[in-house]
Write an enzyme that holds these catalytic residues in place. Structure first.
Site, PDB file in Angstrom:
ATOM      1  N   GLU A  34      29.493 -16.442   9.622  1.00  0.00           N
ATOM      2  CA  GLU A  34      29.152 -17.002  10.971  1.00  0.00           C
ATOM      3  C   GLU A  34      30.260 -17.516  11.609  1.00  0.00           C
ATOM      4  O   GLU A  34      30.726 -17.231  12.944  1.00  0.00           O
ATOM      5  CB  GLU A  34      27.976 -18.002  11.264  1.00  0.00           C
ATOM      6  CG  GLU A  34      26.728 -17.150  10.862  1.00  0.00           C
ATOM      7  CD  GLU A  34      26.339 -16.931   9.286  1.00  0.00           C
ATOM      8  OE1 GLU A  34      27.193 -17.550   8.628  1.00  0.00           O
ATOM      9  OE2 GLU A  34      25.140 -16.302   9.127  1.00  0.00           O
TER      10      GLU A  34
ATOM     11  N   HIS B 275      14.127 -20.789   9.790  1.00  0.00           N
ATOM     12  CA  HIS B 275      13.801 -19.539  10.570  1.00  0.00           C
ATOM     13  C   HIS B 275      13.187 -19.829  11.932  1.00  0.00           C
ATOM     14  O   HIS B 275      12.644 -18.734  12.337  1.00  0.00           O
ATOM     15  CB  HIS B 275      13.124 -18.340  10.006  1.00  0.00           C
ATOM     16  CG  HIS B 275      14.139 -17.955   8.610  1.00  0.00           C
ATOM     17  ND1 HIS B 275      13.853 -18.569   7.339  1.00  0.00           N
ATOM     18  CD2 HIS B 275      14.725 -16.998   8.679  1.00  0.00           C
ATOM     19  CE1 HIS B 275      14.882 -17.996   6.523  1.00  0.00           C
ATOM     20  NE2 HIS B 275      15.412 -16.817   7.496  1.00  0.00           N
TER      21      HIS B 275
END
Ligand code: TPP
Ligand code: MG
Length: 796
Positions: free
Chosen positions: A528, A595
């Protein structure tokens, strides 16, 4: 025959003369740069500047490196590179001192207009209206930042752009931006900074992607006080990297180890390595060992405290400039007295440049002092009672030999306090306000684009729906949109984890790699941090990257380059560099601790300088993408995870319609209470409003659409004027984005004046959401909770 021989001799003589001249010029630049370091340190120690960090001990490598930095190339480096900047002619000694003094005049400190610490360089990439300059015909310095190794992720994008321009057919037309991808990105990094994950992630990604990057590790054996043995495996970055060495038939990088005092050796190896990376796009790393720090790390502290005396002796003995001097004499390139002359010249030149920079810096402040003193003395004449105190104030200001802008304002303010409301204060107050305004322009501008490329100036075009507009799943709307956008705009690139072959985890890019090629729609490694850097660097080179973070929860891994680099770029360069990266991600309303987070407070507080879009559905998202692609500001787009399979009508004008930023939309009209929210929680609020309707409670629901900027026309307070009750809802932790919205409406919009009952925020619990449907229900706001809170408010 005789003629030929004499020709050769003449040519040899010429090239020898040229060589000699070049060497002596390099020596001169090295001496000037050293003198700059010595003088500048004194400026700090005598209080003329606040902090200083210098390039002493790194001079030879940088004059050598500068020889191979060509027009069109980029540098992504750190604070040790003054010599390089002098050598390529992109910084003068005077400019260096202007930045040291924090001179806010862009003409004096062209790198940051006094906004950055010294030795943080930059060159213009965009013009005043935000259009890209012809970077292919310039030498380009991407703006330096202070976080160690923070320059690495961006460098990946800067280098990858060359590869994109070379390999993507649609990009070949942009000859102003690239000469067929021949540009190399020069990266400099300190030895200790190679301990950062940023370094490893970038080197690995560059080795995988095969991009033209030349990394120079300035190895002086220390990161401030901490020596190499605590930093690097085997105390050697070139050894530690051996497994990445490119071999026949593999990817990888080329690795060179050179000595920082060996001018000739470095010239030879740099020439070879940079030629290779320019031609083949195989990255190269130069481990420049045995560098020194004659004055220690920076002006904060002295290295005698932590370096053993043998090390200090060694550093004196192996000083690069000393070694170069010996080498020049040994090779009879100049005499001792010629070199002494250059050394003497350097001292004088630096002294003069320093003095000029100081005068330029102080001149405008002196004028302000004179003006303020005159006004205060006049005031004293009109106010005999306060006269002596006023005159004391003005004489104190006069006797300040190094006045700052703030000293002028503090003095004026003190004078005005003394004078009270007297008419005679008119001109003093007027001047005080003028100065406040001027300082605002100096210090508080350019966080975002302010000219024609501002996202705030993009005109609203409403979505149009034909009678036969098809109804599609949210992800299909995006897919159609990206397809059209990629066909229309050849500068668009998209990449991320699982974005290429399968078209992202929710299929927004489904089929588009096949259609537009691996260069434009690509998979990345799980990285990322450097996906963000990739986006930042590509955007800075004039491309339009969509850089994907698979789930909002993982933004944390990529947050540093966004916060430190992308969000500050326009501000720290006084608007001279722009980074229109679009970070695409999805969040809210999935399940479990990693999540379903919605860390919006973190996002809006760390990303001032970016726009934060929180579309409630995919059609709104498309409109926001269009707004962004018509402007140059960086942004993050947070799509609702549970919106991809909801049905929406496909607009006819997919590529044209825009959603204006900072304009909330009322998505349900009501009269009793205003509910302010965004994204996925809006649907929960709708459910609550349905429940409340059965009790005759009428809710007005407002979608803020963008958190940065927030409701620029104060539409929310208009609703509050009608309902006199307000609740802010989101899935962030208590005190997060809901509290931010609360503050905006109550304080900035003056909403407190229209309240009949105490305003509320309804948020998720402070812990991360538990897994499963019940975990979600009891961790995040739910319709029943909202119903209960609002019923309570109605009874108050
Ligand atoms: C992320 C981060 N951590 C810590 C610092 C403080 N800091 C500034 S320079 C430095 C040492 C860097 O050493 P090295 O990379 O070897 O470069 P050198 O200064 O020796 O050239 C540290 C710890 C910082 N700027 N950024
Ligand atoms: Mg170091």
């Amino acid at each position: 025959m005789e003629n030929q021989t004499s020709d050769i001799l003449v040519n040899e003589k010429l090239s020898f003369d040229r060589f000699r001249e070049e060497v002596l010029n390099d020596y001169k630049i090295a001496c000037i740069s050293r003198e700059v370091s010595l003088v500048a340190r004194k400026e700090v120690l005598t209080g003329k500047a606040k902090f200083g960090i210098f390039g002493d001990g790194k001079e030879l490598a940088q004059v050598a490196m500068a020889k191979f930095f060509q027009t069109g190339d980029f540098r992504s480096g750190y604070y040790r590179d003054q010599t390089f900047m002098f050598a390529i002619g992109l910084a003068t000694v005077e400019q260096f001192f202007s930045q040291l003094f924090a001179d806010p005049d862009i003409n004096n400190d062209p790198f940051s207009a006094g906004r950055q610490m010294n030795a943080h360089f930059a060159t213009p990439f965009v013009d005043q209206s935000g259009e890209w300059l012809d970077l292919a015909n310039r030498k380009n310095i991407s703006s330096d930042i202070a976080p160690t190794a923070g320059q690495m992720p961006r460098a990946l994008g800067l280098a990858l752009a060359s590869k994109s321009f070379r390999t993507i057919e649609e990009l070949k037309q942009f000859t102003d931006l690239s000469d067929n991808g021949n540009e190399v990105c020069f990266v400099t990094v300190g030895d200790a900074s190679t301990s950062e994950g940023h370094f490893w992630e970038t080197v690995n990604a560059a080795a995988v992607l095969q991009v033209p990057m030349a990394i120079f590790v300035w190895d002086d054996g220390y990161g401030i006080s901490v020596p190499k043995k605590y930093q690097t495996a085997k105390s050697s970055i070139s050894e530690a990297l051996r497994g990445m060495q490119k071999e026949e038939g593999t990817n990888g990088i080329h690795i060179y180890a050179v000595k920082g005092w060996d001018y000739a050796g470095m010239c030879e190896k740099f020439e070879e390595g940079i030629r290779i990376t320019r031609e083949t796009h195989v990255p190269v790393l130069f481990h420049v060992e045995e560098m020194t720090q004659p004055q220690g790390h920076s002006t904060s502290g002295s290295h005698e405290r932590y370096k053993p005396s043998e090390r200090l002796d060694w550093e004196r003995e192996w000083d690069g400039i000393k070694k170069m001097r010996e080498w020049v004499l040994e090779n009879m390139l100049a005499s001792d007295s010629e070199l002494s002359e250059l050394e003497q010249y350097s001292k004088e030149f630096v002294r003069e440049s320093r003095a000029k920079a100081w005068e330029k810096y102080l001149g405008p402040i002196r004028k302000q002092v004179a003006q303020a003193v005159e006004l205060i003395n006049n005031l004293a004449k009109s106010l005999p009672e306060q006269a002596s105190q006023l005159v004391k104030l003005s004489s104190e200001l006069v006797s300040n030999h190094e006045p700052l802008r703030r000293d002028v304002l503090k003095t004026l303010n003190a004078a005005l306090d003394l004078a009270g409301d007297h008419d005679a204060t008119y001109w003093t107050r007027d001047y005080y306000n003028d100065l406040l305004k001027e300082n605002k322009t100096i210090y508080n501008t350019f966080l975002y684009n302010e000219g024609p490329k501002s996202a705030m100036k993009v005109e609203e075009v409403k979505a149009e729906f034909g009678d036969d507009a098809p109804t599609l799943n949210g992800f299909e709307i995006l897919n159609r949109y990206f397809d059209e956008a990629f066909a229309h705009n050849s500068k668009l690139l998209a990449f991320g984890e699982d974005l290429g072959q399968i078209g992202d985890v929710n299929q927004g890019f489904s089929g588009l790699q096949f259609k537009y090629g691996e260069g434009r729609v690509s998979d990345t490694g799980i990285r990322e941090l450097t996906i963000m850097g990739q986006g930042i660097g590509l955007a800075m080179r004039g491309l339009r990257p969509i850089a994907e973070i698979q789930y909002l929860d993982y933004l944390l891994y990529g947050l540093e380059p966004l916060s430190d680099d992308a969000a500050t770029l326009h501000y720290r360069t006084f608007g001279q560099q722009s980074c229109p990266v679009i970070v695409r991600t999805r969040g809210h309303r999935l399940e479990g601790i990693w999540h379903s987070g919605s860390p919006m407070g973190m996002v809006i507080n760390s990303l001032r300088g970016m726009y934060v879009c929180v579309p409630r559905n995919m059609v709104q998202a498309v409109g926001m993408y269009n707004t962004l692609l018509n402007s140059n500001d960086p942004a993050i787009m947070i799509e609702c995870l549970n919106g991809y399979r909801l049905k929406e009508k496909l607009p006819d004008n997919l590529l044209e319609f825009t959603v204006p930023f900072g304009i909330p939309e009322i998505i349900r009209h009501g009269t009793d209470i205003t509910i302010v929210s965004y994204g996925a929680t809006l649907r929960i609020a709708q459910n609550a409003a349905d429940l409340l309707e059965t009790f005759d409670i009428s809710c007005e629901i407002i979608d803020v659409q963008t958190l940065l900027p927030f409701d620029i026309h104060h539409k929310i307070v208009d609703s509050l004027k009608k309902t006199n009750r307000i609740v802010f809802i989101d899935e962030d932790v208590p005190g997060g984005a809901a509290a931010y919205m609360f503050n905006k409406v109550m304080e900035e919009q003056g909403g407190y004046r229209y309240l009949d009952v105490a305003p509320r925020t309804i948020t998720a619990k402070a812990h991360r959401p538990a897994y499963g449907s019940d975990g979600d229900y009891f961790s995040k706001p739910n319709a029943e909770e909202i119903e209960a809170v609002i019923k309570g408010m109605m009874k108050e």
